[in-house]
Design a protein around this motif. Structure first.
Motif, PDB file in Angstrom:
ATOM      1  N   TYR A  14      32.749  32.797 -33.095  1.00  0.00           N
ATOM      2  CA  TYR A  14      32.590  34.358 -33.250  1.00  0.00           C
ATOM      3  C   TYR A  14      33.746  35.202 -32.882  1.00  0.00           C
ATOM      4  CZ  TYR A  14      30.314  38.820 -34.256  1.00  0.00           C
ATOM      5  OH  TYR A  14      30.214  39.973 -34.511  1.00  0.00           O
ATOM      6  N   LEU A  15      33.980  34.652 -31.677  1.00  0.00           N
ATOM      7  CA  LEU A  15      35.015  35.808 -30.736  1.00  0.00           C
ATOM      8  C   LEU A  15      36.418  35.387 -31.430  1.00  0.00           C
ATOM      9  CD1 LEU A  15      33.856  35.300 -27.282  1.00  0.00           C
ATOM     10  CD2 LEU A  15      33.193  37.019 -28.998  1.00  0.00           C
ATOM     11  N   VAL A  16      36.592  34.022 -31.822  1.00  0.00           N
ATOM     12  CA  VAL A  16      38.358  33.780 -32.406  1.00  0.00           C
ATOM     13  C   VAL A  16      38.167  34.069 -33.831  1.00  0.00           C
ATOM     14  CG1 VAL A  16      38.498  31.551 -30.746  1.00  0.00           C
ATOM     15  CG2 VAL A  16      37.440  31.247 -33.178  1.00  0.00           C
ATOM     16  N   GLY A  17      37.101  34.489 -34.404  1.00  0.00           N
ATOM     17  CA  GLY A  17      36.975  34.858 -35.872  1.00  0.00           C
ATOM     18  C   GLY A  17      37.497  36.272 -35.801  1.00  0.00           C
ATOM     19  N   MET A  18      36.912  37.076 -34.766  1.00  0.00           N
ATOM     20  CA  MET A  18      37.490  38.525 -34.663  1.00  0.00           C
ATOM     21  C   MET A  18      38.887  38.658 -34.210  1.00  0.00           C
ATOM     22  SD  MET A  18      34.502  40.100 -32.101  1.00  0.00           S
ATOM     23  CE  MET A  18      35.141  41.777 -31.997  1.00  0.00           C
ATOM     24  N   ILE A  19      39.557  37.629 -33.678  1.00  0.00           N
ATOM     25  CA  ILE A  19      40.796  37.604 -33.286  1.00  0.00           C
ATOM     26  C   ILE A  19      41.715  37.300 -34.539  1.00  0.00           C
ATOM     27  CG2 ILE A  19      42.875  36.623 -31.885  1.00  0.00           C
ATOM     28  CD1 ILE A  19      40.651  36.168 -29.568  1.00  0.00           C
ATOM     29  N   VAL A 190      46.077  43.640 -25.618  1.00  0.00           N
ATOM     30  CA  VAL A 190      44.893  43.857 -24.534  1.00  0.00           C
ATOM     31  C   VAL A 190      44.029  44.452 -25.277  1.00  0.00           C
ATOM     32  CG1 VAL A 190      44.625  45.142 -22.564  1.00  0.00           C
ATOM     33  CG2 VAL A 190      46.763  43.893 -22.675  1.00  0.00           C
ATOM     34  N   ALA A 191      44.223  45.587 -25.941  1.00  0.00           N
ATOM     35  CA  ALA A 191      43.084  46.235 -26.748  1.00  0.00           C
ATOM     36  C   ALA A 191      42.420  45.271 -27.694  1.00  0.00           C
ATOM     37  CB  ALA A 191      43.810  47.365 -27.630  1.00  0.00           C
ATOM     38  N   LEU A 192      42.862  44.398 -28.277  1.00  0.00           N
ATOM     39  CA  LEU A 192      42.176  43.350 -29.099  1.00  0.00           C
ATOM     40  C   LEU A 192      41.171  42.581 -28.075  1.00  0.00           C
ATOM     41  CD1 LEU A 192      40.971  41.861 -31.413  1.00  0.00           C
ATOM     42  CD2 LEU A 192      43.076  40.730 -31.445  1.00  0.00           C
ATOM     43  N   ARG A 193      41.594  42.379 -27.030  1.00  0.00           N
ATOM     44  CA  ARG A 193      41.040  41.268 -25.986  1.00  0.00           C
ATOM     45  C   ARG A 193      39.847  42.089 -25.637  1.00  0.00           C
ATOM     46  NH1 ARG A 193      45.747  39.495 -22.066  1.00  0.00           N
ATOM     47  NH2 ARG A 193      47.465  39.883 -23.729  1.00  0.00           N
ATOM     48  N   ALA A 194      40.007  43.304 -25.325  1.00  0.00           N
ATOM     49  CA  ALA A 194      38.806  44.330 -24.533  1.00  0.00           C
ATOM     50  C   ALA A 194      37.653  44.518 -25.572  1.00  0.00           C
ATOM     51  CB  ALA A 194      39.382  45.742 -24.434  1.00  0.00           C
ATOM     52  N   ARG A 195      38.194  44.524 -27.194  1.00  0.00           N
ATOM     53  CA  ARG A 195      37.269  44.747 -28.114  1.00  0.00           C
ATOM     54  C   ARG A 195      36.461  43.254 -28.210  1.00  0.00           C
ATOM     55  NH1 ARG A 195      38.402  46.163 -34.465  1.00  0.00           N
ATOM     56  NH2 ARG A 195      36.204  46.023 -35.134  1.00  0.00           N
ATOM     57  N   VAL A 196      37.156  42.083 -28.014  1.00  0.00           N
ATOM     58  CA  VAL A 196      36.559  40.845 -28.054  1.00  0.00           C
ATOM     59  C   VAL A 196      35.430  40.595 -27.000  1.00  0.00           C
ATOM     60  CG1 VAL A 196      36.759  38.353 -28.240  1.00  0.00           C
ATOM     61  CG2 VAL A 196      38.243  39.697 -29.674  1.00  0.00           C
ATOM     62  N   ASP A 197      35.951  40.897 -25.872  1.00  0.00           N
ATOM     63  CA  ASP A 197      35.227  41.091 -24.610  1.00  0.00           C
ATOM     64  C   ASP A 197      33.821  41.961 -24.716  1.00  0.00           C
ATOM     65  OD1 ASP A 197      36.654  39.034 -23.728  1.00  0.00           O
ATOM     66  OD2 ASP A 197      37.898  40.259 -22.279  1.00  0.00           O
ATOM     67  N   GLU A 198      33.962  42.888 -25.336  1.00  0.00           N
ATOM     68  CA  GLU A 198      33.081  43.648 -25.495  1.00  0.00           C
ATOM     69  C   GLU A 198      31.822  43.085 -26.354  1.00  0.00           C
ATOM     70  OE1 GLU A 198      31.963  47.949 -27.630  1.00  0.00           O
ATOM     71  OE2 GLU A 198      33.727  47.865 -26.512  1.00  0.00           O
ATOM     72  N   SER A 199      32.066  42.641 -27.352  1.00  0.00           N
ATOM     73  CA  SER A 199      31.472  41.655 -28.475  1.00  0.00           C
ATOM     74  C   SER A 199      30.689  40.357 -27.490  1.00  0.00           C
ATOM     75  CB  SER A 199      32.126  41.282 -29.571  1.00  0.00           C
ATOM     76  OG  SER A 199      32.400  42.276 -30.574  1.00  0.00           O
ATOM     77  N   LYS A 200      31.491  39.795 -26.735  1.00  0.00           N
ATOM     78  CA  LYS A 200      31.084  38.768 -26.039  1.00  0.00           C
ATOM     79  C   LYS A 200      29.933  39.216 -24.986  1.00  0.00           C
ATOM     80  CE  LYS A 200      32.367  35.817 -22.004  1.00  0.00           C
ATOM     81  NZ  LYS A 200      33.406  35.569 -21.038  1.00  0.00           N
ATOM     82  N   ALA A 201      29.875  40.461 -24.468  1.00  0.00           N
ATOM     83  CA  ALA A 201      28.940  40.810 -23.758  1.00  0.00           C
ATOM     84  C   ALA A 201      27.774  41.228 -24.472  1.00  0.00           C
ATOM     85  CB  ALA A 201      29.427  42.219 -22.941  1.00  0.00           C
ATOM     86  N   LYS A 202      28.002  41.720 -25.619  1.00  0.00           N
ATOM     87  CA  LYS A 202      26.657  42.000 -26.582  1.00  0.00           C
ATOM     88  C   LYS A 202      26.088  40.614 -27.039  1.00  0.00           C
ATOM     89  CE  LYS A 202      28.478  46.534 -28.135  1.00  0.00           C
ATOM     90  NZ  LYS A 202      28.847  47.392 -29.367  1.00  0.00           N
ATOM     91  N   ILE A 203      26.907  39.641 -27.390  1.00  0.00           N
ATOM     92  CA  ILE A 203      26.016  38.387 -27.498  1.00  0.00           C
ATOM     93  C   ILE A 203      25.214  37.919 -26.484  1.00  0.00           C
ATOM     94  CG2 ILE A 203      26.692  36.021 -28.277  1.00  0.00           C
ATOM     95  CD1 ILE A 203      29.116  37.046 -29.923  1.00  0.00           C
ATOM     96  N   ILE A 204      25.994  38.044 -25.048  1.00  0.00           N
ATOM     97  CA  ILE A 204      25.041  37.628 -24.185  1.00  0.00           C
ATOM     98  C   ILE A 204      23.719  38.195 -24.065  1.00  0.00           C
ATOM     99  CG2 ILE A 204      25.292  37.520 -21.565  1.00  0.00           C
ATOM    100  CD1 ILE A 204      28.157  36.955 -21.974  1.00  0.00           C
ATOM    101  N   LYS A 205      23.782  39.497 -24.138  1.00  0.00           N
ATOM    102  CA  LYS A 205      22.610  40.497 -24.084  1.00  0.00           C
ATOM    103  C   LYS A 205      21.792  40.426 -25.287  1.00  0.00           C
ATOM    104  CE  LYS A 205      23.035  44.654 -22.899  1.00  0.00           C
ATOM    105  NZ  LYS A 205      23.266  46.187 -22.558  1.00  0.00           N
ATOM    106  N   GLY A 206      22.163  39.678 -26.136  1.00  0.00           N
ATOM    107  CA  GLY A 206      21.284  39.731 -27.556  1.00  0.00           C
ATOM    108  C   GLY A 206      21.510  41.019 -28.641  1.00  0.00           C
TER     109      GLY A 206
END
Length: 217
Positions: A14-19, A190-206
């Motif tokens: 999912y994350l690499v799809g965003m990138i 960097v801005a894209l990495r931040a966006r991807v990491d934000e989604s990562k956190a949301k996946i972890i939280k559900g």
């Protein structure tokens, strides 16, 4: 006394799809899978989901190398499929095809770099960090952290809390993810990495539900 260490490949995909979608200039991205089987659907489905979360209109061109075990070791066919996808407009290709995927690396390299030194086409590696295979042409890699999984299992044994059965490693345990290093830090803003990491956190939280194609959910 047997533990099966398995990975939630769909979460990393999912994350690499965003990138991929954020990087694509054409609005078309590709996916080269080894075989048309549920495990590879797991990569493809969430790659698409991640891409569509960034660009709902993204087009995803997909192909599979073969129907026998040789599908995982045919770089020539992998390159042929990647070139075909590029001819259809794909400028970022994610490969989940074993050694066959290396053909996609050769394919994107053929298209060289622009006047600023940036690659015209990109490939995304899989399983291990493949960023250094074709420096500058590998956008990132969807990595499975086998080292993390093994370390966790050994630690459980040493602490006398080992249990058998399936041990799943997803984003929550740093078992999967996307690779950043000296080879691609200039390719992913960097801005894209931040966006991807934000989604990562949301996946972890559900908060973001990703599809596990193997589970059918």
């Amino acid at each position: 006394n047997v533990a099966s260490l398995v990975f939630r490949e769909h979460e990393g995909s999912y994350l690499v799809g965003m990138i991929a979608a954020a990087t694509s200039k054409s609005g078309v991205i590709g996916f080269v899978g080894g075989m048309d089987i549920p495990l590879i659907h797991r990569f493809k489905t969430c790659y698409e989901e991640g891409a569509r979360s960034v660009n709902p209109k993204i087009q995803v061109v997909q192909n599979y190398v073969g129907v026998t075990d040789s599908a995982w070791n045919d770089p020539g066919k992998g390159k042929e499929l990647a070139l075909s996808q590029i001819s259809k407009g794909a400028d970022v290709i994610f490969t989940a095809a074993g050694n066959s995927g290396l053909g996609a690396f050769d394919a994107v390299e053929q298209f060289g770099k622009d006047s600023s030194g940036r690659a015209n086409k990109f490939v995304i590696g899989v399983d291990s960090n493949q960023n250094g295979v074709k420096p500058g042409f590998v956008l990132t890699s969807m990595i499975k952290r086998v080292d993390v999984a093994v370390y966790d299992a050994v630690k459980e044994v040493l602490e006398h809390r080992f249990t058998g059965g399936f041990h799943a490693f997803g984003l929550d345990k740093n078992g999967v993810g996307y690779s950043m290093d000296m080879f691609n830090e200039q390719l992913v803003p960097v801005a894209l990495r931040a966006r991807v990491d934000e989604s990562k956190a949301k996946i972890i939280k559900g908060d973001i539900k990703v599809t596990d194609a193997m589970a059918g959910s």
